[in-house]
Write an enzyme that holds these catalytic residues in place. Sequence first.
Site, PDB file in Angstrom:
ATOM      1  N   PRO A   2     -25.720  13.535  -6.230  1.00 25.02           N
ATOM      2  CA  PRO A   2     -26.424  12.595  -7.117  1.00 25.02           C
ATOM      3  C   PRO A   2     -25.867  12.641  -8.539  1.00 25.02           C
ATOM      4  O   PRO A   2     -25.625  13.714  -9.083  1.00 25.02           O
ATOM      5  CB  PRO A   2     -27.876  13.060  -7.081  1.00 25.02           C
ATOM      6  N   LYS A  58     -27.256  14.679 -15.150  1.00 21.08           N
ATOM      7  CA  LYS A  58     -27.654  14.677 -13.739  1.00 21.08           C
ATOM      8  C   LYS A  58     -28.945  15.464 -13.520  1.00 21.08           C
ATOM      9  O   LYS A  58     -29.305  15.747 -12.379  1.00 21.08           O
ATOM     10  CB  LYS A  58     -26.543  15.295 -12.889  1.00 21.08           C
ATOM     11  N   ARG A 259     -10.459  17.772  -6.716  1.00 28.07           N
ATOM     12  CA  ARG A 259     -11.493  16.737  -6.561  1.00 28.07           C
ATOM     13  C   ARG A 259     -10.894  15.559  -5.824  1.00 28.07           C
ATOM     14  O   ARG A 259      -9.779  15.160  -6.111  1.00 28.07           O
ATOM     15  CB  ARG A 259     -11.938  16.211  -7.929  1.00 28.07           C
TER      16      ARG A 259
END
Length: 271
Positions: A2, A58, A259
């Site tokens: 998220p 976040k 990543r």
Amino acid sequence: MPEFPEMENYRRLLSEHVVNLPITGVTVNREKSINVEPEVLAGRLVGARIVFVERRGKHLVFHLNDGRRLLLHLMLGGLLFYGTEEERPGRSTQVEIAFGDKILFFIGLRLGYLHLLSVKETEAALAKLGPELLDRRMNGERFAELLKGRRGAIKSLLVNQQVFAGIGNCYADEIAFEAALLPTASVQGLSPESITRLYAAVRKVLSEASEAGGYMEMPFMAGDTLTGSYNDRCKVYDREGETCERCGGTIVKTEISSRKVFYCPECQHEH
Ligand SMILES: [Zn+2]
């Protein structure tokens, strides 16, 4: 994971549904997800109310009526679900907060956490976060200022929470696509025009994704059809091998500093 839009979506839904309801029960199934003894958490929460829900990067910060805060970070794979015992999700829950017959289920909190903190402790926990990108105080000039002297790939910069708060793997790729910049392009090579384009892309992608309920598809509650709507609108993230909507090229996947990165090599450029 998220990011800003998913947490903003949760913030809105929680503000609508749980604010000011008395907390009637607390269940802790995984003590590592919290920072106090389960009895202490229950003792503090039962009878209390959440008076305000704030998002910072976040994180979500639940403001309790006694002045304390609950700091939530879902990290990788964390989710929230709100419903009755009958609607209980078919996955293990780490923490549950009951509001009468409705329960807020915290799911997938393996690396994520829910910490009970004082105001000062909350501020300290969030102190290193960079500014909010859709804040009224943010503008093109200030954004360009934050990029000054930075090195490395755009992707690495966008996901650095100490530079800006809230962007992760998905939206960094979507923002780079929107700006027609390669996520691997170096920040120091960006012209003022490219920086302006990047800032416009940040605002567009984050606000549209927030309004569309983010990209993570599990509904927050029964009847919730908004959460996850942005998934179908992602242009590059998780779309390796698919056709680019903008130019007909093929989306590729690579890695930067371990990543995942998705982009279109045809219409995204160095500057
Ligand atoms: Zn393309």
